[in-house]
Write a protein that holds these residues in place. Structure first.
Motif, mmCIF file in Angstrom:
data_model
loop_
_atom_site.group_PDB
_atom_site.id
_atom_site.type_symbol
_atom_site.label_atom_id
_atom_site.label_comp_id
_atom_site.label_asym_id
_atom_site.label_seq_id
_atom_site.Cartn_x
_atom_site.Cartn_y
_atom_site.Cartn_z
ATOM 1 N N LEU A 132 0.820 -1.208 0.000
ATOM 2 C CA LEU A 132 0.000 0.000 0.000
ATOM 3 C C LEU A 132 0.855 1.259 0.000
ATOM 4 C CD1 LEU A 132 -2.858 -1.008 2.476
ATOM 5 C CD2 LEU A 132 -3.051 -0.648 0.013
ATOM 6 N N THR A 133 1.974 1.217 0.739
ATOM 7 C CA THR A 133 2.869 2.375 0.777
ATOM 8 C C THR A 133 3.481 2.627 -0.589
ATOM 9 O OG1 THR A 133 3.394 1.972 3.108
ATOM 10 C CG2 THR A 133 4.933 3.339 1.862
ATOM 11 N N ALA A 134 3.937 1.559 -1.236
ATOM 12 C CA ALA A 134 4.543 1.706 -2.567
ATOM 13 C C ALA A 134 3.512 2.145 -3.600
ATOM 14 C CB ALA A 134 5.186 0.385 -2.985
ATOM 15 N N MET A 135 2.293 1.620 -3.490
ATOM 16 C CA MET A 135 1.244 1.957 -4.446
ATOM 17 C C MET A 135 0.883 3.437 -4.381
ATOM 18 S SD MET A 135 -2.701 0.601 -4.685
ATOM 19 C CE MET A 135 -2.263 -1.094 -4.363
ATOM 20 N N THR A 136 0.836 3.992 -3.168
ATOM 21 C CA THR A 136 0.387 5.377 -2.991
ATOM 22 C C THR A 136 1.536 6.384 -2.968
ATOM 23 O OG1 THR A 136 0.477 5.180 -0.572
ATOM 24 C CG2 THR A 136 -1.606 4.585 -1.656
ATOM 25 N N CYS A 137 2.737 5.919 -2.540
ATOM 26 C CA CYS A 137 3.877 6.830 -2.334
ATOM 27 C C CYS A 137 3.476 7.991 -1.427
ATOM 28 C CB CYS A 137 4.394 7.366 -3.667
ATOM 29 S SG CYS A 137 5.128 6.104 -4.720
ATOM 30 N N ASP A 138 2.626 7.693 -0.450
ATOM 31 C CA ASP A 138 2.122 8.721 0.461
ATOM 32 C C ASP A 138 2.852 8.630 1.796
ATOM 33 O OD1 ASP A 138 -0.107 10.754 1.088
ATOM 34 O OD2 ASP A 138 -0.265 9.323 2.737
ATOM 35 N N GLY A 139 3.250 9.774 2.335
ATOM 36 C CA GLY A 139 4.012 9.798 3.570
ATOM 37 C C GLY A 139 3.276 9.222 4.764
ATOM 38 N N SER A 140 1.966 9.395 4.818
ATOM 39 C CA SER A 140 1.210 8.881 5.961
ATOM 40 C C SER A 140 1.227 7.356 5.982
ATOM 41 C CB SER A 140 -0.235 9.384 5.913
ATOM 42 O OG SER A 140 -0.921 8.863 4.785
ATOM 43 N N PHE A 141 1.139 6.741 4.810
ATOM 44 C CA PHE A 141 1.229 5.279 4.746
ATOM 45 C C PHE A 141 2.636 4.813 5.111
ATOM 46 C CE2 PHE A 141 -2.686 5.594 2.232
ATOM 47 C CZ PHE A 141 -3.399 4.518 2.757
ATOM 48 N N ALA A 142 3.642 5.563 4.686
ATOM 49 C CA ALA A 142 5.020 5.210 5.029
ATOM 50 C C ALA A 142 5.221 5.249 6.543
ATOM 51 C CB ALA A 142 5.990 6.158 4.334
ATOM 52 N N LEU A 143 4.664 6.280 7.197
ATOM 53 C CA LEU A 143 4.799 6.397 8.647
ATOM 54 C C LEU A 143 4.067 5.259 9.354
ATOM 55 C CD1 LEU A 143 5.663 7.835 11.194
ATOM 56 C CD2 LEU A 143 3.669 9.335 10.975
ATOM 57 N N PHE A 144 2.818 4.989 8.943
ATOM 58 C CA PHE A 144 2.065 3.918 9.577
ATOM 59 C C PHE A 144 2.758 2.574 9.377
ATOM 60 C CE2 PHE A 144 -1.172 0.554 9.514
ATOM 61 C CZ PHE A 144 -1.695 0.709 10.787
ATOM 62 N N THR A 145 3.284 2.333 8.176
ATOM 63 C CA THR A 145 3.986 1.078 7.905
ATOM 64 C C THR A 145 5.241 0.966 8.756
ATOM 65 O OG1 THR A 145 3.149 1.010 5.639
ATOM 66 C CG2 THR A 145 5.111 -0.293 6.108
ATOM 67 N N ALA A 146 5.987 2.055 8.884
ATOM 68 C CA ALA A 146 7.218 2.036 9.675
ATOM 69 C C ALA A 146 6.922 1.732 11.138
ATOM 70 C CB ALA A 146 7.941 3.379 9.546
ATOM 71 N N VAL A 147 5.884 2.369 11.686
ATOM 72 C CA VAL A 147 5.515 2.122 13.087
ATOM 73 C C VAL A 147 5.055 0.671 13.272
ATOM 74 C CG1 VAL A 147 3.900 2.719 14.921
ATOM 75 C CG2 VAL A 147 4.940 4.533 13.543
ATOM 76 N N SER A 148 4.223 0.198 12.356
ATOM 77 C CA SER A 148 3.674 -1.153 12.466
ATOM 78 C C SER A 148 4.759 -2.209 12.321
ATOM 79 C CB SER A 148 2.596 -1.377 11.408
ATOM 80 O OG SER A 148 1.539 -0.455 11.560
ATOM 81 N N VAL A 149 5.596 -2.077 11.299
ATOM 82 C CA VAL A 149 6.663 -3.057 11.077
ATOM 83 C C VAL A 149 7.674 -3.006 12.221
ATOM 84 C CG1 VAL A 149 8.567 -3.724 9.558
ATOM 85 C CG2 VAL A 149 6.369 -3.048 8.579
ATOM 86 N N GLY A 150 7.971 -1.803 12.702
ATOM 87 C CA GLY A 150 8.887 -1.683 13.835
ATOM 88 C C GLY A 150 8.386 -2.423 15.058
ATOM 89 N N GLN A 151 7.084 -2.309 15.335
ATOM 90 C CA GLN A 151 6.497 -3.027 16.461
ATOM 91 C C GLN A 151 6.546 -4.537 16.244
ATOM 92 O OE1 GLN A 151 4.864 -1.881 19.695
ATOM 93 N NE2 GLN A 151 5.694 -3.946 19.715
ATOM 94 N N MET A 152 6.241 -4.966 15.008
ATOM 95 C CA MET A 152 6.268 -6.397 14.719
ATOM 96 C C MET A 152 7.682 -6.970 14.817
ATOM 97 S SD MET A 152 3.379 -7.050 11.764
ATOM 98 C CE MET A 152 3.635 -5.575 10.774
ATOM 99 N N LEU A 153 8.692 -6.178 14.462
ATOM 100 C CA LEU A 153 10.075 -6.624 14.607
ATOM 101 C C LEU A 153 10.412 -6.891 16.068
ATOM 102 C CD1 LEU A 153 11.883 -4.228 12.091
ATOM 103 C CD2 LEU A 153 11.636 -6.703 11.860
#
Length: 328
Positions: free
Chosen positions: A278-299
């Motif tokens: 979704l982040t790559a599809m939209t290239c939108d900063g808000s999706f990048a931030l949400f993905t970074a927070v989510s993936v960071g937590q999952m790590l």
């Protein structure tokens, strides 16, 4: 006969006895029920029992975390043992928390989409209200990209709701009630409000993206296929985890097979792929931030799970990465 001294804050020590039983025959839940029956009016779900360290009073006490385990498993003897009882406060079911978390984006995303596109002037109204950094633009025709992303996000959380009800099994029945606000904020505010407010803007509308890569069916379709792959694979890993779940008190199995032969937490890896798509599809900063927070937590969760499996199974645990195939 098992005899345990129980100390609760602000109350004198209470002696709890189990005549005719050994420490192997008495469970943590039996002790919790007996504590409540002896006058310490704390519901079993709210009790946190721990063993103080006599050698080092400042050391972190060992918690009697599993209700189905025997007292002997925690080193409690027939007599002379002291247990501390703490009131955890109001509790809420884990399943209820999950349902509440995922409900937010299911409602908020379509609502902001509806208020921001054709026939509505949400951003113009906010501009008039004093948010001058927003352009007072007229209503606009939504793009295929916006419609696709909205559908994928709603489908993602509908799937999560389904899994919460019919697939997931929870190790612990409840959590502190106050945590629901922290947990929901991640989904309601970051995903529900932040990504929707950022992405459902005229700048991503049909007229604005016409002739760009964001209007290209191949671009949208390719990232959508990656999203589908991630979602379906994530579902398969959740079914795998469900199938190996052991009854409370028994040793845990570790997952094998699809995805798990490469990483310990394949479910987190495939979940990450959906948000990366979704982040790559939209290239939108808000999706990048949400993905970074989510993936960071999952790590973080994956690292903890990996260490737990290695500790519990030792040499029997196969060599595999933690969450990201071939990398980490």
């Amino acid at each position: 006969m098992v005899s345990v001294s129980v100390k609760a804050p602000g109350k004198p020590a209470t002696q709890v006895d189990f005549p005719g039983k050994t420490a192997e025959q008495v469970t943590v839940l039996d002790l919790k029920k007996a504590i409540r029956a002896r006058g310490i009016k704390i519901a079993e779900l709210r009790q946190r029992l721990s063993l103080p360290d006599a050698a080092d009073p400042k050391a972190r006490p060992a918690v009697l975390s599993e209700d189905t385990h025997s007292l002997a498993k925690y080193g409690i003897k027939e007599s002379g043992s002291e247990v501390r009882c703490k009131d955890l406060g109001p509790q809420i079911a884990w399943r209820t928390v999950f349902l509440a978390e995922y409900f937010g984006p299911i409602v908020i995303q379509p609502l902001l989409y509806h208020l921001s596109t054709k026939g509505h002037t949400l951003y113009g109204a906010l501009h008039k209200a004093g948010l001058s950094f927003l352009e007072a633009t007229p209503a606009y025709e939504p793009s295929t990209l916006q419609k696709t992303v909205l559908a994928l996000i709603v489908l993602h959380y509908v799937k999560r709701e389904y899994e919460t009800v019919f697939v997931h099994k929870f190790s612990h029945a409840t959590m502190p009630f106050r945590n629901i606000f922290k947990n929901c904020s991640h989904y309601w505010l970051l995903c529900g409000v932040m990504t929707a407010a950022s992405f459902f803007r005229p700048q991503y509308g049909a007229a604005a993206v016409k002739g760009t890569v964001f209007d290209n069916p191949i671009w949208i379709g390719a990232w959508s296929l990656l999203w589908v792959y991630g979602e379906f694979s994530n579902y398969l890993t959740h079914m795998n985890l469900r199938s190996i779940r052991t009854p409370p008190g028994q040793p845990r199995n570790f997952p094998k097979g699809y995805g798990f032969d490469q990483v310990t937490c394949a479910n987190y890896w495939f979940e990450s792929l959906t948000w990366i798509a979704l982040t790559a599809m939209t290239c939108d900063g808000s999706f990048a931030l949400f993905t970074a927070v989510s993936v960071g937590q999952m790590l973080q969760w994956a690292l903890k799970k990996h260490k737990t499996y290695r500790k519990e199974h030792g040499k029997n645990y196969p060599k595999r990465n933690i969450m990201i195939p071939y990398i980490w």
